[in-house]
Each structure stands twice: as C-alpha cells, then as structure tokens.
Design a protein around this motif. Structure first.
Motif, PDB file in Angstrom:
ATOM      1  N   LEU A 206       0.827  -1.215   0.000  1.00  0.00           N
ATOM      2  CA  LEU A 206       0.000   0.000   0.000  1.00  0.00           C
ATOM      3  C   LEU A 206       0.859   1.263   0.000  1.00  0.00           C
ATOM      4  CD1 LEU A 206      -2.768  -1.098   2.529  1.00  0.00           C
ATOM      5  CD2 LEU A 206      -3.024  -0.771   0.063  1.00  0.00           C
ATOM      6  N   ALA A 207       2.000   1.207   0.682  1.00  0.00           N
ATOM      7  CA  ALA A 207       2.913   2.352   0.669  1.00  0.00           C
ATOM      8  C   ALA A 207       3.472   2.575  -0.724  1.00  0.00           C
ATOM      9  CB  ALA A 207       4.043   2.129   1.671  1.00  0.00           C
ATOM     10  N   GLY A 208       3.747   1.486  -1.424  1.00  0.00           N
ATOM     11  CA  GLY A 208       4.227   1.614  -2.803  1.00  0.00           C
ATOM     12  C   GLY A 208       3.178   2.216  -3.716  1.00  0.00           C
ATOM     13  N   LEU A 209       1.914   1.807  -3.527  1.00  0.00           N
ATOM     14  CA  LEU A 209       0.816   2.400  -4.297  1.00  0.00           C
ATOM     15  C   LEU A 209       0.727   3.900  -4.044  1.00  0.00           C
ATOM     16  CD1 LEU A 209      -2.220  -0.057  -3.989  1.00  0.00           C
ATOM     17  CD2 LEU A 209      -0.977   0.557  -6.070  1.00  0.00           C
ATOM     18  N   ALA A 210       0.838   4.278  -2.768  1.00  0.00           N
ATOM     19  CA  ALA A 210       0.738   5.692  -2.415  1.00  0.00           C
ATOM     20  C   ALA A 210       1.876   6.494  -3.033  1.00  0.00           C
ATOM     21  CB  ALA A 210       0.745   5.850  -0.894  1.00  0.00           C
ATOM     22  N   ALA A 211       3.088   5.921  -2.990  1.00  0.00           N
ATOM     23  CA  ALA A 211       4.240   6.624  -3.560  1.00  0.00           C
ATOM     24  C   ALA A 211       4.075   6.815  -5.066  1.00  0.00           C
ATOM     25  CB  ALA A 211       5.521   5.849  -3.262  1.00  0.00           C
ATOM     26  N   ALA A 212       3.591   5.777  -5.752  1.00  0.00           N
ATOM     27  CA  ALA A 212       3.369   5.888  -7.197  1.00  0.00           C
ATOM     28  C   ALA A 212       2.269   6.899  -7.498  1.00  0.00           C
ATOM     29  CB  ALA A 212       3.002   4.516  -7.766  1.00  0.00           C
ATOM     30  N   HIS A 213       1.248   6.911  -6.652  1.00  0.00           N
ATOM     31  CA  HIS A 213       0.144   7.860  -6.833  1.00  0.00           C
ATOM     32  C   HIS A 213       0.639   9.292  -6.666  1.00  0.00           C
ATOM     33  CE1 HIS A 213      -4.281   8.644  -6.731  1.00  0.00           C
ATOM     34  NE2 HIS A 213      -3.855   9.764  -6.189  1.00  0.00           N
ATOM     35  N   VAL A 214       1.431   9.540  -5.643  1.00  0.00           N
ATOM     36  CA  VAL A 214       1.965  10.884  -5.401  1.00  0.00           C
ATOM     37  C   VAL A 214       2.864  11.315  -6.552  1.00  0.00           C
ATOM     38  CG1 VAL A 214       3.510  12.236  -3.935  1.00  0.00           C
ATOM     39  CG2 VAL A 214       1.758  10.782  -2.900  1.00  0.00           C
ATOM     40  N   ALA A 215       3.691  10.386  -7.053  1.00  0.00           N
ATOM     41  CA  ALA A 215       4.583  10.716  -8.164  1.00  0.00           C
ATOM     42  C   ALA A 215       3.782  11.100  -9.408  1.00  0.00           C
ATOM     43  CB  ALA A 215       5.501   9.530  -8.466  1.00  0.00           C
ATOM     44  N   ALA A 216       2.728  10.333  -9.691  1.00  0.00           N
ATOM     45  CA  ALA A 216       1.881  10.647 -10.845  1.00  0.00           C
ATOM     46  C   ALA A 216       1.157  11.975 -10.637  1.00  0.00           C
ATOM     47  CB  ALA A 216       0.868   9.525 -11.067  1.00  0.00           C
ATOM     48  N   PHE A 217       0.734  12.229  -9.415  1.00  0.00           N
ATOM     49  CA  PHE A 217       0.050  13.485  -9.101  1.00  0.00           C
ATOM     50  C   PHE A 217       0.986  14.665  -9.349  1.00  0.00           C
ATOM     51  CE2 PHE A 217      -1.427  16.920  -6.433  1.00  0.00           C
ATOM     52  CZ  PHE A 217      -2.807  16.849  -6.523  1.00  0.00           C
ATOM     53  N   GLU A 218       2.237  14.548  -8.938  1.00  0.00           N
ATOM     54  CA  GLU A 218       3.188  15.642  -9.127  1.00  0.00           C
ATOM     55  C   GLU A 218       3.453  15.898 -10.601  1.00  0.00           C
ATOM     56  OE1 GLU A 218       4.057  17.679  -6.829  1.00  0.00           O
ATOM     57  OE2 GLU A 218       2.905  16.504  -5.381  1.00  0.00           O
ATOM     58  N   VAL A 219       3.407  14.848 -11.415  1.00  0.00           N
ATOM     59  CA  VAL A 219       3.538  15.037 -12.865  1.00  0.00           C
ATOM     60  C   VAL A 219       2.357  15.853 -13.383  1.00  0.00           C
ATOM     61  CG1 VAL A 219       3.534  13.868 -15.107  1.00  0.00           C
ATOM     62  CG2 VAL A 219       4.916  12.958 -13.227  1.00  0.00           C
ATOM     63  N   TYR A 220       1.172  15.545 -12.893  1.00  0.00           N
ATOM     64  CA  TYR A 220      -0.018  16.298 -13.281  1.00  0.00           C
ATOM     65  C   TYR A 220       0.120  17.772 -12.883  1.00  0.00           C
ATOM     66  CZ  TYR A 220      -3.243  12.696 -14.950  1.00  0.00           C
ATOM     67  OH  TYR A 220      -3.878  11.755 -15.698  1.00  0.00           O
ATOM     68  N   VAL A 221       0.648  18.008 -11.692  1.00  0.00           N
ATOM     69  CA  VAL A 221       0.830  19.392 -11.241  1.00  0.00           C
ATOM     70  C   VAL A 221       1.818  20.109 -12.151  1.00  0.00           C
ATOM     71  CG1 VAL A 221       1.701  20.849  -9.374  1.00  0.00           C
ATOM     72  CG2 VAL A 221       0.247  18.886  -8.844  1.00  0.00           C
ATOM     73  N   LYS A 222       2.924  19.436 -12.461  1.00  0.00           N
ATOM     74  CA  LYS A 222       3.949  20.036 -13.318  1.00  0.00           C
ATOM     75  C   LYS A 222       3.401  20.341 -14.703  1.00  0.00           C
ATOM     76  CE  LYS A 222       8.669  19.275 -14.996  1.00  0.00           C
ATOM     77  NZ  LYS A 222       9.827  18.334 -15.005  1.00  0.00           N
ATOM     78  N   GLU A 223       2.538  19.465 -15.204  1.00  0.00           N
ATOM     79  CA  GLU A 223       1.950  19.656 -16.533  1.00  0.00           C
ATOM     80  C   GLU A 223       0.707  20.551 -16.492  1.00  0.00           C
ATOM     81  OE1 GLU A 223       1.243  15.708 -17.935  1.00  0.00           O
ATOM     82  OE2 GLU A 223       3.355  15.336 -18.401  1.00  0.00           O
ATOM     83  N   GLN A 224       0.406  21.091 -15.327  1.00  0.00           N
ATOM     84  CA  GLN A 224      -0.715  22.016 -15.126  1.00  0.00           C
ATOM     85  C   GLN A 224      -2.068  21.408 -15.499  1.00  0.00           C
ATOM     86  OE1 GLN A 224       0.713  25.505 -17.387  1.00  0.00           O
ATOM     87  NE2 GLN A 224       1.251  26.430 -15.431  1.00  0.00           N
ATOM     88  N   LYS A 225      -2.229  20.132 -15.176  1.00  0.00           N
ATOM     89  CA  LYS A 225      -3.481  19.435 -15.479  1.00  0.00           C
ATOM     90  C   LYS A 225      -4.657  19.984 -14.678  1.00  0.00           C
ATOM     91  CE  LYS A 225      -1.794  16.192 -18.251  1.00  0.00           C
ATOM     92  NZ  LYS A 225      -2.224  16.021 -19.677  1.00  0.00           N
ATOM     93  N   PHE A 226      -4.381  20.585 -13.532  1.00  0.00           N
ATOM     94  CA  PHE A 226      -5.448  21.101 -12.684  1.00  0.00           C
ATOM     95  C   PHE A 226      -5.675  22.597 -12.915  1.00  0.00           C
ATOM     96  CE2 PHE A 226      -3.338  17.666 -10.189  1.00  0.00           C
ATOM     97  CZ  PHE A 226      -4.359  16.731 -10.277  1.00  0.00           C
ATOM     98  N   CYS A 227      -5.044  23.138 -13.934  1.00  0.00           N
ATOM     99  CA  CYS A 227      -5.128  24.580 -14.204  1.00  0.00           C
ATOM    100  C   CYS A 227      -6.107  24.875 -15.335  1.00  0.00           C
ATOM    101  CB  CYS A 227      -3.746  25.123 -14.566  1.00  0.00           C
ATOM    102  SG  CYS A 227      -2.487  24.863 -13.284  1.00  0.00           S
ATOM    103  N   ASN A 228      -6.446  26.137 -15.450  1.00  0.00           N
ATOM    104  CA  ASN A 228      -7.331  26.608 -16.516  1.00  0.00           C
ATOM    105  C   ASN A 228      -6.706  27.800 -17.211  1.00  0.00           C
ATOM    106  OD1 ASN A 228      -9.283  25.650 -14.098  1.00  0.00           O
ATOM    107  ND2 ASN A 228     -10.213  25.165 -16.063  1.00  0.00           N
ATOM    108  N   TRP A 229      -7.167  28.046 -18.425  1.00  0.00           N
ATOM    109  CA  TRP A 229      -6.688  29.235 -19.134  1.00  0.00           C
ATOM    110  C   TRP A 229      -7.059  30.485 -18.347  1.00  0.00           C
ATOM    111  CZ3 TRP A 229      -9.205  28.067 -24.554  1.00  0.00           C
ATOM    112  CH2 TRP A 229      -8.661  26.890 -25.081  1.00  0.00           C
TER     113      TRP A 229
END
Length: 250
Positions: A206-229
């Motif tokens: 479960l810790a490994g799942l969480a770590a992978a989830h956080v890593a993927a989330f940070e990629v989304y943040v870097k790519e501005q997936k949660f942002c709007n024009w």
C-alpha cells in the motif's frame, strides 16, 4: 460546469446574466466538498455518493447495502495495457480465445484503442465564450454551442501556446486534493483488491501504491493538469481574439 454540453443541461444554453461567473477547476473542486463555494457549479452526480469515500467505493457500498451477500469486484482502468484486452482477459475468465486474439492485436497495434474520447479543452473554450459574454463582447442570438464551435475552429491550438497564462489551485488546495486522492485509493484497494496476507508486506504494498500515486500526481501538477486558461488575460491582451469577437456575426 465541467460536464459535456447536452441539450438537457444548462450548459447547452446561454446562462442568465445573474449566473455569469467563471468556473475554474479550483472553484468546482472546492464546491464539491464545501457547500456554497461554487453555487453555479453543476454536481448532478455528486448527490449519489458519500464524500467520505471515493465515488467508486461509495457506489459499491450502496450495492452492498441493497443486495446483502453480493460480491463486488472492481476493475482497475489505470493498469498497464489496453482497457478492452485487460477487461476480457481478467473479467471474463472463460473467454480465452478472445483474450489471446486481443493480446495479439495489441502487440501489433500502432496505437492503443481509446474508448469514449473526451475533449478536455472544450470546457476552456466555453469558459472563454462566457467570459466574452460577461464583457458583452459576443452576441447570444446564435446558439451557445454554435458560437463555441466557431471559436474553437478559429483558434484550434489556443491551449497549446507555450506562454499562455493559466490560473491554478493554490498549494494548500493541491495538497488537500493529493492527500484525499491517496486516501481514497488506499481505501479502495484495501477493501476490494487482493493484498498480501502478511501485515508487513501488505503495508509495504500500500505504501508503494501511495508513492506511485503521489509521483503521478506531481507530474499532473507540473503539466498544469489542474489549471485553466487565464481567460481574463486572453480577452484583454489577445488582439486576434478580440478582433474575432468584434467581427463575429450578431
């Protein structure tokens, strides 16, 4: 609303003047869990799930309550491989020939099959259009969908501009979203997916799942997936866009 426009939904028609407000992902997400934070947002589906759980788990729990003794299996759409092949091979154990055929197709396919493709930028064009309506830059005599399609056709690569300003959730909101999503995933896996029986190995998994989830989330943040024009900037600073609205038929 972040929903797909349909004739039966409010987002298909032009809104009334008193409901004209910009809805970003940050506002929509805040309103999902904080009543009144986004009064004009659409949450038709939210009334069907308990926010204490991931929507998938909430629905599964409702079935369990309605059908005592029923066994529910959840299927992971985010695993590696194509959706169709994984489903046939894993959820239909007797479909061996179909599984083998699909696996062969996947090995030779040039690109994976995309189911129910969406247009993530469409809601951004709609936000831009409503921003122009708030500023009285566009007529509402033509249907909202017609005008939006015309705007999208005139500026098809608007969202791909490398220096396009965007509005994003603040750090606190992103941390809350990340922590909630990690908590949701852990709860779903712990309840509905096979885990190691040994407590130590289970926690490690479960810790490994969480770590992978956080890593993927940070990629989304870097790519501005949660942002709007930043539509205010576009409507004020983009000369080509302002010219288009001025020339668009009334």
């Amino acid at each position: 609303s972040l929903q797909k426009p349909r004739q039966t939904r409010d987002n298909y028609r032009w809104p009334d003047a008193d409901t004209l407000e910009d809805i970003t992902f940050a506002r929509w997400y805040a309103g999902l869990y904080e009543k009144g934070a986004c009064p004009t947002c659409t949450y038709n589906w939210a009334k069907f799930f308990d926010p204490a759980y991931h929507p998938t788990e909430s629905v599964a729990r409702q079935y369990e309550a309605l059908l005592p003794g029923v066994h529910i299996n959840l299927y992971d759409l985010h695993q590696e491989g194509t959706v169709v092949t994984n489903f046939v091979c894993q959820a239909l154990p007797h479909a061996r020939d179909a599984c083998a055929a699909l696996a062969r197709r996947d090995r030779t396919a040039a690109a994976p099959l995309v189911l129910n493709p969406t247009h993530p930028a469409r809601s951004e064009y709609d936000r831009l259009l409503l921003g122009a309506q708030r500023k009285k830059m566009v007529s509402t005599r033509r249907r909202r969908t017609v005008t939006r399609h015309a705007l999208e056709a005139a500026f098809p690569a608007l969202g791909a501009r490398p220096k396009l300003p965007r509005v994003c959730p603040d750090g606190a909101a992103l941390r809350e979203l990340r922590e909630r999503s990690v908590r949701y995933e852990r709860a779903v896996y712990a309840r509905y997916f096979p885990l190691p029986e040994d407590a130590g190995r289970r926690e490690e998994y479960l810790a490994g799942l969480a770590a992978a989830h956080v890593a993927a989330f940070e990629v989304y943040v870097k790519e501005q997936k949660f942002c709007n024009w930043d539509i205010e900037w576009l409507l004020e600073q983009d000369k080509a866009l302002r010219k288009w609205f001025k020339k668009y038929p009334n």
